[in-house]
Design a protein around this motif. Structure first.
Motif: not given
Length: 547
Positions: A95, A98-99, A414-417, A426, A481, A483, A485-486
């Protein structure tokens, strides 16, 4: 024929880099003319890999789903010695920030056909194939490019005698390693010292054939350094290094091709798509901008393929340029904003080339004694791991937070859901592209003063909060957030809020939300903003996340 239209940009070269630049400019409504010397798309495979960052760019171009259909996620990238012991392993299936996985394999003709359809669907993009640039002049207010028309006759490229001259505010040379644009501007290459000949072979296994071969790997066998990778769904690629005693002519004979492949695949198992001998080199243009003329892709840099970053680096060039052009053409920033292009891209690409050379030296060892010493070093664990992928170390980043010294400025964000009002999507699909002010567990607009709001409004910035606490989520303003990730990324860097550039790199961050106005003013002071003529901007764009 002299065209009196002044285009916003003329692009020379219509490979993936020129195609992508044309699409991104055209989608923003700018007038683009792109010229390619060949009358049709190149039909054979070349690049086979793109990474998570470039996948995000494809999504931004509106073709993410179509690219996914012609790609496959990468497996682990493994480097073996002659006895098939693992020397290096890079988990491209893991993973990413960037997702999605780190890397993907694809078939370049399929990608170019997809990009071609997209470019030709845009009314502001004029695609001109079969036109070779033969003269380039830079004038005070625009550039002039003279081109000649050519056609293929019985497999031979023949000039028709027809010429035309076009004008543009800017010219971008995306015309490959032998770039006319680079040569016309007198820009020299710096040679970083790597040069090896490799035979590249692409084939398509017959239906039902399963080959006993590593999914993606390097066989660092001094008797014959060999690369084995997927060539996108349904295709395979082998690359064989030319040994010192072999001639270039010998390597390109059909019988030699099948001899080299015989350990892995036979003619009754697969169809040969193409084979060609390439010289892998490491070259870097000394500068990537000269006035109104810029370079991108192989016209600006060439690298060994061992990290799969050749095409990726060219698309990063485009992604770095597009937001600069956008601010300049809108009258928000002055042309000086382009001054940051070379300082940002050249050091990052240099670091990627250095890593590619280092990995190339691991595999391109044809001396048995040197290979034995190499193996011992790797198998004993005395070789340090590869450094992380380089960020930006110069240009539009907060100086005190430079990623070169461990800061967040210049890192890929970062990029996620995210979840907005009950719908998971997204982040990039929810928030329009541009400068983003992202706060953790808060609506950043609450901490902006009038002047920082005006500055953000002027550059079309978005403000948004992200949170893992459902009780703090506010539809359209503070997004969940989904995911995680943020929160993880910002916590790792001690960021209560950060400003992310349109190309997804972090400008800088603050540890306290009350410091956010200072960060906004720091950004504005570095943006080469043009003089305001409309009496000032209105209010900052409050994000209305798409549902």
């Amino acid at each position: 024929m002299r065209d009196q239209t002044i285009f916003d940009v003329v692009v020379i070269g219509y490979g993936p880099v020129g195609q992508s630049l044309s699409i991104l400019l055209g989608e923003r409504g700018y007038d683009v003319a792109v010229f390619e010397r060949w009358p049709s798309l190149y039909p054979l495979p070349r690049a086979v890999f793109h990474d998570h960052e470039i996948r995000r760019v494809f999504h931004a171009m509106g073709i993410g789903g179509e690219v996914a259909a012609i790609s496959q996620p990468s497996a682990r990238y493994q480097w073996f010695n002659a006895d098939w012991k693992t020397l290096v392993e890079i988990d491209w299936s893991a993973e990413s920030i960037s997702d999605g996985p780190v890397g993907y394999l694809f078939n370049q003709p399929s990608l170019e056909a997809l990009l071609d359809r997209k470019a030709k669907s845009l009314g502001s993009v004029s695609v001109n194939q079969g036109w070779e640039a033969i003269q380039l002049r830079e004038l005070p207010d625009y550039c002039e490019v003279t081109l000649k028309r050519s056609e293929m006759e019985n497999g031979v490229w023949v000039s028709s005698g027809e010429t035309r001259t076009v004008r543009a505010r800017y010219v971008v040379g995306a015309d490959g390693a032998n770039s006319f644009v680079r040569k016309a501007m007198g820009i020299a290459f710096e040679d970083l010292g790597f040069q090896e000949d490799w035979l590249v072979i692409d084939l398509k296994p017959h239906e039902g054939v399963k080959l006993d071969v590593p999914d993606i790997g390097q066989w660092c066998n001094p008797a014959r350094p060999t690369t084995m990778v997927p060539g996108g769904p349904g295709y395979r690629r082998w690359e064989f290094m030319r040994l010192p005693h072999e001639t270039r002519e010998e390597m390109q004979k059909p019988e030699k091709v099948w001899e080299l492949l015989s350990k892995w695949v036979t003619p009754d198992q697969a169809t040969l798509v193409r084979y060609a001998l390439y010289t892998f080199r490491s070259l870097l243009a000394e500068k990537w901008r000269e006035g109104r003329v810029l370079l991108a892709g192989d016209a600006a840099h060439q690298m060994p393929p061992f990290m799969g970053q050749g095409m990726c680096s060219g698309l990063r060039d485009v992604w770095n340029l597009i937001w600069r052009f956008d601010l300049i053409f809108k009258g928000i920033a002055s042309p000086d904003l382009l001054d940051g292009y070379t300082p940002e891209r050249r050091p990052q690409v240099r670091a990627v080339i250095d890593a590619s050379i280092a990995m190339g030296k691991v595999v391109c060892t044809s001396n048995a004694e040197e290979a034995a010493r190499r193996d011992q070093a790797y198998l004993s664990g005395s070789v340090p791991p590869l450094p992380p992928f380089p960020g930006l170390t110069d240009g539009l980043i907060e100086t005190a937070q430079n990623s070169a010294s461990g800061g967040i400025g210049g890192l890929l964000s970062v990029h996620g859901q995210i979840e907005n009002d009950g719908e998971v999507m997204r982040y990039d699909d929810a928030i329009p592209n541009g400068f983003h002010v992202i706060a953790l567990d808060a609506d950043p607009e609450r901490y902006l003063d009038a002047s920082s709001r005006a500055l953000l409004a002027r550059i079309g910035a978005q403000t948004v909060g992200v949170t893992c606490d459902e009780s703090q989520a506010v539809a359209g303003r503070v997004l969940l957030d989904a995911s995680g990730k943020y929160r993880a990324f910002m916590a790792e860097h001690g960021a209560a809020a950060m400003i992310v550039r349109p190309d997804y790199y972090v400008f800088g961050a603050v540890g306290a939300l009350t410091d956010l106005p200072r960060l906004v003013h720091a950004l504005a002071s570095r943006l080469a903003l043009a003089e305001e003529t409309d009496g000032g901007a209105a209010h900052v764009q409050r994000v209305e996340a798409r549902a």
